[in-house]
Design a protein around this motif. Structure first.
Motif, mmCIF file in Angstrom:
data_model
loop_
_atom_site.group_PDB
_atom_site.id
_atom_site.type_symbol
_atom_site.label_atom_id
_atom_site.label_comp_id
_atom_site.label_asym_id
_atom_site.label_seq_id
_atom_site.Cartn_x
_atom_site.Cartn_y
_atom_site.Cartn_z
ATOM 1 N N ILE A 68 8.157 -5.166 10.242
ATOM 2 C CA ILE A 68 7.499 -5.659 9.020
ATOM 3 C C ILE A 68 6.067 -6.084 9.341
ATOM 4 N N GLU A 69 5.889 -6.741 10.476
ATOM 5 C CA GLU A 69 4.541 -7.139 10.907
ATOM 6 C C GLU A 69 3.645 -5.918 11.077
ATOM 7 N N ALA A 70 4.161 -4.899 11.734
ATOM 8 C CA ALA A 70 3.382 -3.667 11.925
ATOM 9 C C ALA A 70 3.049 -3.026 10.584
ATOM 10 N N LYS A 71 4.018 -2.955 9.705
ATOM 11 C CA LYS A 71 3.807 -2.326 8.397
ATOM 12 C C LYS A 71 2.792 -3.098 7.557
ATOM 13 N N ASN A 72 2.920 -4.410 7.540
ATOM 14 C CA ASN A 72 2.086 -5.222 6.653
ATOM 15 C C ASN A 72 0.699 -5.539 7.205
ATOM 16 N N ARG A 73 0.553 -5.585 8.525
ATOM 17 C CA ARG A 73 -0.720 -6.049 9.080
ATOM 18 C C ARG A 73 -1.456 -5.040 9.940
ATOM 19 N N ARG A 74 -0.752 -4.095 10.521
ATOM 20 C CA ARG A 74 -1.409 -3.201 11.468
ATOM 21 C C ARG A 74 -1.583 -1.786 10.946
ATOM 22 N N LEU A 75 -0.710 -1.322 10.097
ATOM 23 C CA LEU A 75 -0.743 0.072 9.650
ATOM 24 C C LEU A 75 -0.992 0.168 8.149
ATOM 25 N N GLN A 76 -2.099 -0.335 7.724
ATOM 26 C CA GLN A 76 -2.419 -0.335 6.301
ATOM 27 C C GLN A 76 -3.119 0.959 5.889
ATOM 28 N N ILE A 77 -2.757 1.428 4.727
ATOM 29 C CA ILE A 77 -3.450 2.576 4.135
ATOM 30 C C ILE A 77 -4.673 2.052 3.406
ATOM 31 N N GLN A 78 -5.794 2.710 3.607
ATOM 32 C CA GLN A 78 -7.016 2.255 2.961
ATOM 33 C C GLN A 78 -6.873 2.340 1.448
ATOM 34 N N GLY A 79 -7.374 1.339 0.781
ATOM 35 C CA GLY A 79 -7.358 1.296 -0.673
ATOM 36 C C GLY A 79 -8.089 0.059 -1.139
ATOM 37 N N LYS A 80 -7.977 -0.245 -2.426
ATOM 38 C CA LYS A 80 -8.666 -1.413 -2.984
ATOM 39 C C LYS A 80 -8.245 -2.697 -2.291
ATOM 40 N N GLU A 81 -6.945 -2.839 -2.028
ATOM 41 C CA GLU A 81 -6.450 -4.044 -1.408
ATOM 42 C C GLU A 81 -6.756 -4.102 0.085
ATOM 43 N N ASN A 82 -6.910 -2.965 0.704
ATOM 44 C CA ASN A 82 -7.167 -2.882 2.144
ATOM 45 C C ASN A 82 -8.327 -1.929 2.420
#
Length: 83
Positions: A68-82
């Protein structure tokens, strides 16, 4: 391939298949006991069954936490939120 599946499910599936980690019946519930490996590893008196069950439960929880840590903080897809 991960793009069309959940990242967590893709990484977790092989460990589930070999029954190294277990699932929870619902969010926040305890993990199901890992009797398969405990029955194979708990040889007469070498390690108490409860200690093995606890170790597998802790491993499942720690593994899921890291995913969950990897999904939420390390492997983000670029977009408005990220950006």
């Amino acid at each position: 391939r991960i793009r069309h599946q959940s990242f967590v499910g893709s990484i977790r599936a092989p460990l589930e298949l070999e029954e190294l980690i277990t699932n929870r019946s619902s969010e926040g519930a305890d993990y199901k006991p890992n009797y398969k490996w405990v029955n194979k590893l708990a040889v007469s008196g070498s390690m108490p069954r409860e200690a093995l069950l606890s170790a597998f439960d802790n491993f499942s929880a720690a593994f899921d936490k890291e995913l969950i840590e990897a999904k939420n903080r390390r492997l983000q897809i670029q977009g408005k939120e990220n950006p």
